[in-house]
Structure formats: C-alpha cells, structure tokens
Write a protein that holds these residues in place. Structure first.
Motif, PDB file in Angstrom:
ATOM      1  N   ARG A   3      30.948  39.710  39.274  1.00 56.29           N
ATOM      2  CA  ARG A   3      31.905  40.595  39.943  1.00 56.29           C
ATOM      3  C   ARG A   3      33.205  40.568  39.145  1.00 56.29           C
ATOM      4  O   ARG A   3      33.618  39.522  38.656  1.00 56.29           O
ATOM      5  CB  ARG A   3      32.125  40.087  41.363  1.00 56.29           C
ATOM      6  N   PHE A   4      33.822  41.723  39.008  1.00 60.56           N
ATOM      7  CA  PHE A   4      35.052  41.813  38.225  1.00 60.56           C
ATOM      8  C   PHE A   4      36.270  41.823  39.139  1.00 60.56           C
ATOM      9  O   PHE A   4      36.291  42.530  40.147  1.00 60.56           O
ATOM     10  CB  PHE A   4      35.065  43.097  37.385  1.00 60.56           C
ATOM     11  N   SER A   5      37.268  41.045  38.758  1.00 59.47           N
ATOM     12  CA  SER A   5      38.578  41.106  39.418  1.00 59.47           C
ATOM     13  C   SER A   5      39.566  41.710  38.430  1.00 59.47           C
ATOM     14  O   SER A   5      39.826  41.124  37.376  1.00 59.47           O
ATOM     15  CB  SER A   5      39.073  39.708  39.801  1.00 59.47           C
ATOM     16  N   ILE A   6      40.070  42.864  38.765  1.00 58.14           N
ATOM     17  CA  ILE A   6      41.096  43.480  37.912  1.00 58.14           C
ATOM     18  C   ILE A   6      42.449  42.963  38.387  1.00 58.14           C
ATOM     19  O   ILE A   6      42.755  43.028  39.582  1.00 58.14           O
ATOM     20  CB  ILE A   6      41.042  45.015  38.024  1.00 58.14           C
ATOM     21  N   VAL A   7      43.215  42.416  37.469  1.00 58.88           N
ATOM     22  CA  VAL A   7      44.528  41.865  37.832  1.00 58.88           C
ATOM     23  C   VAL A   7      45.618  42.714  37.183  1.00 58.88           C
ATOM     24  O   VAL A   7      45.634  42.900  35.967  1.00 58.88           O
ATOM     25  CB  VAL A   7      44.652  40.396  37.385  1.00 58.88           C
ATOM     26  N   ALA A  73      54.537  34.439  35.492  1.00 57.13           N
ATOM     27  CA  ALA A  73      54.468  33.947  36.872  1.00 57.13           C
ATOM     28  C   ALA A  73      53.647  34.906  37.730  1.00 57.13           C
ATOM     29  O   ALA A  73      52.772  34.481  38.513  1.00 57.13           O
ATOM     30  CB  ALA A  73      55.875  33.792  37.430  1.00 57.13           C
ATOM     31  N   ALA A  74      53.917  36.201  37.580  1.00 56.23           N
ATOM     32  CA  ALA A  74      53.189  37.183  38.382  1.00 56.23           C
ATOM     33  C   ALA A  74      51.707  37.192  38.010  1.00 56.23           C
ATOM     34  O   ALA A  74      50.827  37.271  38.878  1.00 56.23           O
ATOM     35  CB  ALA A  74      53.795  38.565  38.168  1.00 56.23           C
ATOM     36  N   GLY A  75      51.445  37.094  36.713  1.00 48.35           N
ATOM     37  CA  GLY A  75      50.049  37.074  36.271  1.00 48.35           C
ATOM     38  C   GLY A  75      49.302  35.879  36.827  1.00 48.35           C
ATOM     39  O   GLY A  75      48.136  35.997  37.243  1.00 48.35           O
ATOM     40  N   ASN A  76      49.951  34.740  36.864  1.00 48.44           N
ATOM     41  CA  ASN A  76      49.291  33.551  37.406  1.00 48.44           C
ATOM     42  C   ASN A  76      49.037  33.685  38.901  1.00 48.44           C
ATOM     43  O   ASN A  76      48.017  33.200  39.407  1.00 48.44           O
ATOM     44  CB  ASN A  76      50.124  32.304  37.099  1.00 48.44           C
ATOM     45  N   ASP A  77      49.962  34.347  39.606  1.00 52.88           N
ATOM     46  CA  ASP A  77      49.708  34.624  41.026  1.00 52.88           C
ATOM     47  C   ASP A  77      48.464  35.493  41.171  1.00 52.88           C
ATOM     48  O   ASP A  77      47.640  35.297  42.072  1.00 52.88           O
ATOM     49  CB  ASP A  77      50.911  35.331  41.650  1.00 52.88           C
ATOM     50  N   ASP A  85      34.046  36.948  39.080  1.00 54.23           N
ATOM     51  CA  ASP A  85      33.543  36.072  38.015  1.00 54.23           C
ATOM     52  C   ASP A  85      34.303  36.288  36.714  1.00 54.23           C
ATOM     53  O   ASP A  85      34.506  35.356  35.952  1.00 54.23           O
ATOM     54  CB  ASP A  85      32.060  36.348  37.793  1.00 54.23           C
ATOM     55  N   HIS A  86      34.659  37.532  36.454  1.00 60.26           N
ATOM     56  CA  HIS A  86      35.454  37.847  35.267  1.00 60.26           C
ATOM     57  C   HIS A  86      36.745  38.527  35.690  1.00 60.26           C
ATOM     58  O   HIS A  86      36.740  39.367  36.599  1.00 60.26           O
ATOM     59  CB  HIS A  86      34.681  38.771  34.315  1.00 60.26           C
ATOM     60  N   VAL A  87      37.818  38.142  35.037  1.00 63.83           N
ATOM     61  CA  VAL A  87      39.117  38.734  35.320  1.00 63.83           C
ATOM     62  C   VAL A  87      39.416  39.782  34.257  1.00 63.83           C
ATOM     63  O   VAL A  87      39.352  39.496  33.059  1.00 63.83           O
ATOM     64  CB  VAL A  87      40.215  37.650  35.293  1.00 63.83           C
ATOM     65  N   VAL A  88      39.713  40.991  34.708  1.00 58.07           N
ATOM     66  CA  VAL A  88      40.063  42.076  33.787  1.00 58.07           C
ATOM     67  C   VAL A  88      41.577  42.282  33.861  1.00 58.07           C
ATOM     68  O   VAL A  88      42.127  42.450  34.947  1.00 58.07           O
ATOM     69  CB  VAL A  88      39.339  43.385  34.173  1.00 58.07           C
ATOM     70  N   LEU A  89      42.242  42.217  32.714  1.00 53.85           N
ATOM     71  CA  LEU A  89      43.701  42.332  32.701  1.00 53.85           C
ATOM     72  C   LEU A  89      44.083  43.787  32.456  1.00 53.85           C
ATOM     73  O   LEU A  89      43.674  44.392  31.459  1.00 53.85           O
ATOM     74  CB  LEU A  89      44.278  41.430  31.603  1.00 53.85           C
ATOM     75  N   LEU A  90      44.859  44.343  33.402  1.00 56.14           N
ATOM     76  CA  LEU A  90      45.228  45.760  33.301  1.00 56.14           C
ATOM     77  C   LEU A  90      46.725  45.911  33.547  1.00 56.14           C
ATOM     78  O   LEU A  90      47.228  45.512  34.607  1.00 56.14           O
ATOM     79  CB  LEU A  90      44.430  46.579  34.335  1.00 56.14           C
ATOM     80  N   ASP A  91      47.432  46.485  32.579  1.00 49.21           N
ATOM     81  CA  ASP A  91      48.873  46.714  32.740  1.00 49.21           C
ATOM     82  C   ASP A  91      49.121  47.805  33.774  1.00 49.21           C
ATOM     83  O   ASP A  91      48.288  48.697  33.969  1.00 49.21           O
ATOM     84  CB  ASP A  91      49.503  47.122  31.406  1.00 49.21           C
ATOM     85  N   HIS A  92      50.329  47.757  34.380  1.00 50.16           N
ATOM     86  CA  HIS A  92      50.607  48.641  35.517  1.00 50.16           C
ATOM     87  C   HIS A  92      50.728  50.124  35.144  1.00 50.16           C
ATOM     88  O   HIS A  92      50.781  50.971  36.025  1.00 50.16           O
ATOM     89  CB  HIS A  92      51.858  48.180  36.274  1.00 50.16           C
ATOM     90  N   ASP A  93      50.801  50.420  33.863  1.00 48.10           N
ATOM     91  CA  ASP A  93      50.890  51.842  33.495  1.00 48.10           C
ATOM     92  C   ASP A  93      49.725  52.290  32.613  1.00 48.10           C
ATOM     93  O   ASP A  93      49.729  53.404  32.111  1.00 48.10           O
ATOM     94  CB  ASP A  93      52.227  52.139  32.795  1.00 48.10           C
ATOM     95  N   HIS A 162      43.853  45.487  24.502  1.00 53.62           N
ATOM     96  CA  HIS A 162      43.216  46.064  25.684  1.00 53.62           C
ATOM     97  C   HIS A 162      41.848  46.614  25.319  1.00 53.62           C
ATOM     98  O   HIS A 162      41.679  47.087  24.216  1.00 53.62           O
ATOM     99  CB  HIS A 162      44.040  47.220  26.235  1.00 53.62           C
ATOM    100  N   LEU A 163      40.931  46.590  26.141  1.00 53.17           N
ATOM    101  CA  LEU A 163      40.781  46.050  27.474  1.00 53.17           C
ATOM    102  C   LEU A 163      40.103  44.705  27.334  1.00 53.17           C
ATOM    103  O   LEU A 163      39.187  44.556  26.529  1.00 53.17           O
ATOM    104  CB  LEU A 163      39.930  47.017  28.325  1.00 53.17           C
ATOM    105  N   VAL A 164      40.521  43.761  28.143  1.00 54.24           N
ATOM    106  CA  VAL A 164      40.002  42.402  28.025  1.00 54.24           C
ATOM    107  C   VAL A 164      39.518  41.917  29.383  1.00 54.24           C
ATOM    108  O   VAL A 164      40.164  42.169  30.402  1.00 54.24           O
ATOM    109  CB  VAL A 164      41.116  41.453  27.517  1.00 54.24           C
ATOM    110  N   ALA A 165      38.390  41.239  29.357  1.00 60.21           N
ATOM    111  CA  ALA A 165      37.928  40.524  30.545  1.00 60.21           C
ATOM    112  C   ALA A 165      37.635  39.080  30.130  1.00 60.21           C
ATOM    113  O   ALA A 165      37.048  38.847  29.071  1.00 60.21           O
ATOM    114  CB  ALA A 165      36.663  41.168  31.111  1.00 60.21           C
ATOM    115  N   VAL A 166      38.075  38.150  30.948  1.00 61.66           N
ATOM    116  CA  VAL A 166      37.851  36.731  30.657  1.00 61.66           C
ATOM    117  C   VAL A 166      37.202  36.092  31.871  1.00 61.66           C
ATOM    118  O   VAL A 166      37.555  36.416  33.014  1.00 61.66           O
ATOM    119  CB  VAL A 166      39.185  36.007  30.340  1.00 61.66           C
ATOM    120  N   ARG A 167      36.240  35.224  31.621  1.00 67.88           N
ATOM    121  CA  ARG A 167      35.570  34.528  32.730  1.00 67.88           C
ATOM    122  C   ARG A 167      36.628  33.786  33.551  1.00 67.88           C
ATOM    123  O   ARG A 167      37.437  33.033  33.004  1.00 67.88           O
ATOM    124  CB  ARG A 167      34.519  33.572  32.170  1.00 67.88           C
ATOM    125  N   ARG A 168      36.607  34.020  34.850  1.00 66.90           N
ATOM    126  CA  ARG A 168      37.699  33.504  35.687  1.00 66.90           C
ATOM    127  C   ARG A 168      37.770  31.983  35.676  1.00 66.90           C
ATOM    128  O   ARG A 168      38.851  31.401  35.584  1.00 66.90           O
ATOM    129  CB  ARG A 168      37.548  34.001  37.134  1.00 66.90           C
TER     130      ARG A 168
END
Lengths: 561, 111
Positions: A3-7, A73-77, A85-93, A162-168
């Motif tokens: 499952r992907f978590s987009i942060v 700090a916000a990213g760590n929150d 299972d994997h975290v996908v990092l996505l910028d707000h714009d 971009h785009l990156v996903a890392v195992r959580r």
C-alpha cells in the motif's frame, strides 16, 4: 499487499497549484493509497480552506502543525502518520501522472516475479521514475530521462528528485528526514536509503510533473544556496559513513557537488602505453607522441600516486627510448620506466597484456600514446574512485585537439559510441551529465584505470578483438563481474585520436562482440528507453521531447486547445 | 608584427643567427606560433561544439515538427481517435479508476 502512502507537506502554495496536486492524487488509477497531508501552519486563507474541503476524502489524512517547522519537521510528521508499505514523496505544487502509483505497483510485482527461487529477497526499497517540468504556462517540458540506479552520480547531484517511493519501514529505521538539512532533506534520505546494496528500481516513465514556480528549485536553482550547502553536508556524511575520505563542496554548477577524494596510501600506478613511436603534428608543431604523453604525466607534481611507466614499444629508432629516459630523468626512479619490446603485428589487447605482465603496480592505467594530460591530479582522481571496491573501471574525459569532447563515457543504446562526442569540452551536458562523475556502460581504453586484481579476474582484454571493441568487451566483462564503471570529468586528457593508428571498424568485429554479448546494444542501464536508439546525445524518441499536445490548466485539468 | 616582407626576412635572419640568444628567440617564436595555433583551433572547437549541440536541437525540433505535422494532417476519424486515446489516458481512465475504486472494483495494489 503493498500500500502506498503519499506524503505531502504544505506551506502556503498557490491554492490552484495545491488543488492540481490533490486532484492528481485523487485521479490515481490504483486504488490502494493514502494521502497524508501535513499543513505546516499555512497562513493563506485559500490554502486553509482548500485543505479543509479536500481532507474529507476518505483516503486523505490532514495533519495540522501549530507552528511552521520547515520541511524536515513537517515531513517527519507526515512519515509518522503514514501507514502504507511504501512512502511516496510529493511536493505541494507538483502533479502526479494518473498511472504513477500503478506503475510503481507494477514494478514491485515485476521484482517479485523476477524472484525465480524461493527465499530470494524481493523487497524493493526505493523506486524512482522519470519526470518533467510543469511550466508556469501549464505546458509540460524538459523531460528528464534517468539511468538505472547510479550511486556515484547520486553523490554528485540529486539526479533522482521526483517521483520517489521509499519503503516505509526503511525510512523509519533511518530515522526519517534529518534535522538541519532543509532543502536537501530528500537528497540526504535518498543517499541513506540506497546505501548498502539495497534494492533500487527505476521506472523509465514520466510519473511526476515538477512545477517550475519562480521560488522553486526547479525554476531557479541559484536561489537555493543554503540547500546546496546542506546537500554538500549530506554527501560528505555519506562518504564518511562509507569510510571514504573526501572533501565535498558545492560544485561549479547549481546542485552539483565536487567530491575530492584523498587517495589512500601511496599506491603504485602502472601506466601502460602501447606505442610504435609515431610522430605527427599537433597545434602546428611536430611531436613524438609518446614523449609528450609521458612528459605531461611526469610533469604533474600534484600526484600522490606513484607512477610506473610501462612502454610497450614496437621496433623504433633508438631516439624513442633514449628520449623517454631523458624525459623521466630526475622525475622518476630509473626502474620505474619499463620498456617492453614488442615486434608482432599491431594488436592492442596483446600489447596491453605484454605491458601488464611487466608492470608491478596495483593499479593499471591503460593510456594511448597520442594523449596529453590536461588536468593536474587526474591520476589521483581516477585512483580515488577505483579505491571503492565495487568500482571496476574508471574512465576519463578526453578532448580532441580543438577542445571538443572526444570521450564522455560509452553509450550502448542501439549503437556503440561516445556520449556527446563533438560537443564543447566545457559543456556541462543536459542534466549536468558531463559535469558529474557518473556510472557508464563502458569507457574507452584510451585512458582507463583498473585495479590490477580486477583486470586479472576478468581475464584482461579479448585478444580476438585486436583493433576495435576490445574496450567494450572489457567493459562488459567488468560489469558482468558485478562492478560499476565510472566516468569522471575531473580527470582530463587531450586525445589526438587516430593520429597514430587508423583501424576502420570491420563488420566481423561487431558480429564477434554481439556473439559474446548479444544484449550489448539493447541493454545500456545508464541510457533510457525513452531516448532515441542509435544516438549518444540524449535525443528523445519522437513525441517524447516534452511537447505534449495539451496544457495543464491551473486547476489540474488538461486542455487540448 | 613586421611591417614589410623585408622586415620579416630580417627578423627570421636574427632568429637563426649563431648566438644562444637567437636559439632562445627561435624557441619563443615556435612556442608563440604553437599557442596561436592552439587558440585558433580552440576557437574552431568552440564553434564546432556549438554546432554539435545545435544539430541535436535541430533534430529534436524536426521530430517535434513532424509529430505536430502528422497530427495536423490527420483525418477527422484519426484525430478523434487520437483525442479519445489521450482523453482516455489522461482523464477518463483516472476518472473510471476513481469510480471503480469507490465501489471497490479497482486494482487494489501490488500483491
């Protein structure tokens, strides 16, 4: 089931850009995702209202911070709140391609399918894709087609972005984003997440559109000096973790880092130079090539490496050898000039083999005689790279007599050629390819450095390719041994190519190479399937140059006007 | 630079004269000529390099032009088909995905 978590961390973006970002998440063709949005105390009413409205989506979780704490700090929150299972990092714009998660999921499936035996670890630690830029007018442009995972290049600049996903779980084990590295936190995370032979998968498709807004790194990298200083620290920290002694400073181009490795010990480098003592004219003056090649080498008094010159010499007038002795006199101990007589027909691998047999160094620098050292410290640069155990061969930047590029690394993409041959010698190349140390499919043996143990383990150069492609074969052997080949722009020679010999390529040579390495022309891991085969200048295939037939409107919709 | 051919002749005579100074002058002359040749070649190289880069840009522009030209020359049916394919990929498929996801029929994720 993965499952992907987009942060996404949010702080006062243009509400229209944020809306486009959220729409692109909602429009994913894959169902199983959660979107963790961390509002880092935005003050823009439009943003606050938009987040309130859009956080009603059942798969979106809004985390509000009371005070602005910055992206780390916000990213760590966000990472703490993620459950996938994997975290996908996505910028707000930024905007995701609709199939982004689906493609990542397919790549994970493929990794599982590739496991032909039970017990093989199929964990994919990091995934990344190609990306392009989303211009202020809404048009997509400047696609960035990336290579397979290239750790050396990643140290030199964050080519992944971009785009990156890392195992959580991996991110959690690593402690998330590191404090004090704001602006380079993603580069730092990538460096740490990809260390230690972890599984890194590249999806060669544009899955993210990186918005080129005036204040963003994408638009103007020059307005982020603090980010690059943080990036240099991140790279230095990785080198320290890996036990590599080096200084790192921001490089000559934005986002590029200059790594100056300290050579361990005072290694003996045997420079093997096959020659027939040819004479020719360069810059209007006659020269005996091997004399000038050697004079430029021994004249470099910055080198920490000790040099041994092994000259494999065809029958030649006595002046050739006596001249060599005169050139090295007082600069090298006499025993470090070894002249190996060679009286058989020209055969480059055989001449190299004869030289290696007489050499006593732990490093071998294969060098053509029609060269002249241009950058002091080049040998140390190459040795510094080759002292990494997983680096099998190091290539140099070679320039023609007129200063244009002769060698920027090999490209095996439907052709066997030198990258960007003929471009200006000081050109950084698209995506800074010519300004960074980077992995290549191969490098020319006109100036290539190997550890002796590697050369011997792979069996040296193929003697059945006496004229051409013997360096390609050597490169394939080195890569087949599981080692990387690295090209560096910081080691530079002039190469007066074909002034001393001229051997046109014969069809049988390519046939012989292909019979041994059938995949050589179709499987260059450091090219990209979106690039046009048969070229070595990163020209995209038709229709993939970044000129889509539509415009992305501010609200994220596509217009085909 | 010598003004006339005779000036140049005189200069060369001095260079090949019998003194040590003449030899040094000759060496300096050769070094100067070599540097001039090198700079001239480097300037040519800069232009060649720009040409090489521009050839890539030209190839890219031609490809793009060809793509756009072919789109322009498409018949109505082809054009509609192309638009539908684009629309399917960029709008309809994501939309269908959202709808199917809402009713629990969409691809759940990697196994």
């Amino acid at each position: 089931m993965t499952r992907f978590s987009i942060v996404t961390t949010v702080f006062d973006p243009d509400p229209a850009h944020l809306a486009a970002c959220l729409d692109s998440v909602d429009g994913q063709t894959l169902a199983d995702w959660e979107h963790v949005v961390v509002d880092d105390a935005s003050t823009d009413e439009g943003v606050i209202r938009l987040l309130a409205e859009r956080s009603t989506h059942p798969q979106r979780r809004l985390v509000r911070r009371r005070r602005n704490g910055g992206i780390v700090a916000a990213g760590n929150d966000g990472l703490a709140a993620a459950s996938g299972d994997h975290v996908v990092l996505l910028d707000h714009d930024d905007v995701l391609a609709p199939v982004a998660l689906e493609r990542f999921a397919t790549a994970i499936d493929a990794a599982i399918d590739a496991a032909i035996r039970p017990g093989i670890d199929t964990t994919v630690d990091v995934l990344y894709s190609d990306h392009d830029l989303l211009r202020p007018d809404g048009r997509l442009a400047s696609p960035v087609f990336k290579p397979e995972f290239s750790p050396e290049r990643l140290r030199n600049h964050n080519y992944i972005t971009h785009l990156v996903a890392v195992r959580r779980q991996l991110v959690l084990d690593l402690g998330g984003f590191r404090a004090g590295l704001d602006g380079a936190q993603d580069h730092d995370l990538l460096l740490r997440a990809t260390e230690g032979g972890r599984s890194v998968v590249h999806v060669p498709e544009i899955l993210a559109h990186w918005r080129q807004a005036p204040a963003s790194v994408a638009a103007d990298t020059a307005n982020k000096p603090a980010a690059y200083a943080a990036g240099a620290r991140a790279v230095a920290d990785q080198l320290h973790r890996l036990g590599l002694d080096a200084d790192v400073t921001p490089g000559g181009y934005d986002g590029v880092y200059r790594i100056r490795r300290r050579v361990v010990g005072e290694p003996l480098v045997s420079v093997v130079i096959p020659t027939r003592g040819a004479v020719g004219r360069v810059w209007g003056c006659a020269r005996l090539f091997v004399h000038d090649a050697v004079a430029s080498l021994v004249g470099d008094d910055t080198s920490r490496s000790r040099l041994e010159l092994v000259i494999v010499l065809d029958p030649a007038p006595p002046v050739v050898e006596s001249g060599l002795r005169r050139i090295v006199d007082g600069r090298l101990p006499p025993e470090r000039l070894v002249v190996v007589p060679y009286d058989r027909p020209f055969d480059f691998p055989a001449k190299i083999a004869a030289g290696v047999s007489a050499a006593s160094g732990e490093y071998l620098l294969l060098l053509n005689d029609d060269t002249e050292l241009l950058t002091a410290g080049s040998v140390d640069e190459m040795v510094g790279l080759a002292q990494q155990s997983d680096v099998g061969m190091v290539g140099a930047k070679l320039l023609y007599e007129d200063g244009t590029l002769q060698h920027g690394g090999h490209v095996y993409n439907g052709t066997i050629d030198h990258a960007f041959r003929g471009w200006s010698g000081d050109h950084p190349g698209p995506q800074r390819l010519l300004a960074v140390e980077r992995e290549c499919a191969g490098v020319t043996a006109a100036a290539a450095l190997l550890r002796r143990e590697v050369y011997e383990e792979v069996g040296g150069m193929a003697t059945d390719l006496p004229m051409n492609y013997n360096d390609v074969d050597l490169a394939m052997r080195v890569r087949a041994s599981g080692r990387r080949i690295v090209w560096t722009p910081h080691a530079c020679w002039y190469h007066f190519e074909s002034r001393t010999t001229d051997h046109p390529i014969e069809p049988w040579e390519l046939e012989r190479l292909l019979s041994r390495w059938p995949e050589v022309l179709s499987d260059d891991p450091y090219s990209n399937p979106n690039l046009l085969p048969g070229r070595a200048d990163w020209l995209e295939r038709p229709g993939r140059s970044g000129a889509p037939p539509y415009v992305v409107l501010p609200d994220g919709r596509r217009s085909w006007a | 630079m010598p003004e006339t051919p005779s000036d140049e002749l005189e200069r060369l005579r001095r260079l090949v004269g019998p003194s040590e100074r003449s030899y040094e002058d000759l060496r300096a002359d050769v070094a100067g000529a070599r540097e001039a040749a090198r700079e001239a070649l480097a300037e040519t190289g800069r232009l060649r390099g720009e040409l090489a880069e521009m050839r890539v840009e030209l190839a890219r522009a031609r490809q793009d032009q060809d793509t756009l030209q072919r789109r322009r020359e498409m018949g109505v049916v082809e054009h509609l088909g192309d638009l539908v394919r684009e629309a399917w990929r960029e709008v309809l498929r994501p939309l269908a995905g959202r709808v199917l996801g809402a009713v629990g029929l969409r691809r759940p994720g990697p196994r």
